[in-house]
Design a protein around this motif. Structure first.
Motif, PDB file in Angstrom:
ATOM      1  N   PRO A 291       0.820  -1.218   0.000  1.00 22.25           N
ATOM      2  CA  PRO A 291       0.000   0.000   0.000  1.00 22.25           C
ATOM      3  C   PRO A 291       0.855   1.270   0.000  1.00 22.25           C
ATOM      4  N   ASP A 292       0.419   2.241  -0.770  1.00 25.05           N
ATOM      5  CA  ASP A 292       1.026   3.580  -0.752  1.00 25.05           C
ATOM      6  C   ASP A 292       2.526   3.571  -1.020  1.00 25.05           C
TER       7      ASP A 292
ATOM      8  N   THR B 195       5.059   4.962  -2.986  1.00 25.00           N
ATOM      9  CA  THR B 195       5.325   6.067  -3.911  1.00 25.00           C
ATOM     10  C   THR B 195       6.783   6.509  -3.793  1.00 25.00           C
TER      11      THR B 195
ATOM     12  N   ILE C 103       8.501   8.100  -0.460  1.00 23.15           N
ATOM     13  CA  ILE C 103       8.553   7.499   0.873  1.00 23.15           C
ATOM     14  C   ILE C 103       9.875   6.756   1.075  1.00 23.15           C
TER      15      ILE C 103
ATOM     16  N   ASP D 294       4.278   1.752   8.105  1.00 23.35           N
ATOM     17  CA  ASP D 294       5.439   2.624   8.202  1.00 23.35           C
ATOM     18  C   ASP D 294       5.751   2.921   9.657  1.00 23.35           C
TER      19      ASP D 294
ATOM     20  N   LYS E 158       3.292   4.252  12.546  1.00 22.64           N
ATOM     21  CA  LYS E 158       1.905   4.207  12.062  1.00 22.64           C
ATOM     22  C   LYS E 158       1.214   2.874  12.354  1.00 22.64           C
TER      23      LYS E 158
END
Length: 285
Positions: free
Chosen positions: A9-10, A12, A15, A165, A168
């Motif tokens: 997920p996520d 990009t 990051i 992450d 999180k």
């Protein structure tokens, strides 16, 4: 009919995990060793899910410092090659009666169907210090082997559950470690035990980041308080917060979870550790 690979997920370019992955070709070229914890690190695009799992653990251990994570992973891959891990042959080193009953790997069920992997170090099983601790390198091969067996049950190469992450959420791919001191006969600061403890702590800290969920010290003799002083010198404050001393062994099952997966003498309703380990190896746990 092929199944679709899980996606991270996520992921990009801005990051840290993506940036860390971009360093991987250089790391693998320098180390010539892509294997770790049952995962073969790859530089493929899009990145392999299992590769990202490993990188994420290294990132979380240094608060998303990409440079430090790359440095630490490089050191680990070199160490794994030098230590003789990840060999293609499946021959398992036999340690014989010197280590009999000293270590086990089991699973304990949790609410929601989850299962925690657990390693057990049964120091009360040691009758002669020189046998397991006299040869430091032999002890370390045994101790690292126990850790590697436990990690294999995390199934990092096939899981589809990502690691959040840093900051999180919790990492779902970690291990409980339990040290049992009931019946310990070496109630003094034996130099063999101290050397083995120090070396093990250093290796775990350097080469097994973000793999410890909790560590329980059960029935610790007061005279062995030196061990906790030693541990605090070699681990981070975040790691030491995962440590818990349990004075009465019967209370351990309450901390672990499913009583059926914990021996009766430790507050559970299950069989002995040897039987629980066989249950795990047989795939029925």
């Amino acid at each position: 009919m092929s199944s679709q690979s899980p996606s991270w997920p996520d992921l990009t370019p801005d990051i840290p995990l993506f940036q860390f992955h971009s360093r991987l070709p250089k790391i693998l070229e320098e180390t010539n060793h892509p294997h770790i914890w049952g995962v073969t690190l790859t530089t493929s695009a899009p990145p392999a899910f299992s590769t990202l799992l490993v990188l994420q653990k290294y990132l979380r251990s240094v608060s998303n410092d990409v440079d430090k994570a790359a440095e630490n992973l490089t050191k680990t891959l070199k160490w794994r090659m030098e230590f003789g891990l990840d060999k293609e042959e499946t021959t398992v080193e036999e340690f014989g009666p010197d280590f009999e009953g000293l270590g086990y790997v089991t699973q304990v069920g949790k609410p929601g169907g989850k299962e925690d992997v657990v390693t057990w170090n049964v120091y009360g099983a040691v009758k002669d210090l020189k046998k397991p601790f006299g040869d430091l390198q032999r002890f370390l091969r045994w101790r690292i082997g126990l850790m590697e067996r436990a990690i294999s049950h995390l199934n990092l190469s096939t899981t589809t559950t990502p690691i959040p992450d840093h900051g999180k959420g919790d990492d779902p791919h970690r291990i409980d470690q339990i040290h049992l001191y009931g019946g310990v006969s070496f109630l003094r600061m034996d130099p063999l035990v101290k050397a083995a403890s120090k070396a093990t702590i250093e290796i775990m800290q350097a080469h097994y980041p973000e793999l410890l969920l909790r560590k329980f010290f059960v029935e610790v003799p007061l005279i062995m308080s030196w061990m906790f002083t030693a541990i605090s010198m070699f681990v981070s404050a975040e790691t030491s917060r995962k440590f818990q001393v349990i004075s009465y062994k019967e209370n351990l099952a309450k901390e672990l979870g499913n009583a059926e997966d914990v021996p009766k003498d430790l507050g559970g309703s299950g069989p002995d550790l040897a039987t629980l380990e066989k249950r795990l190896e047989g795939g029925t746990a």
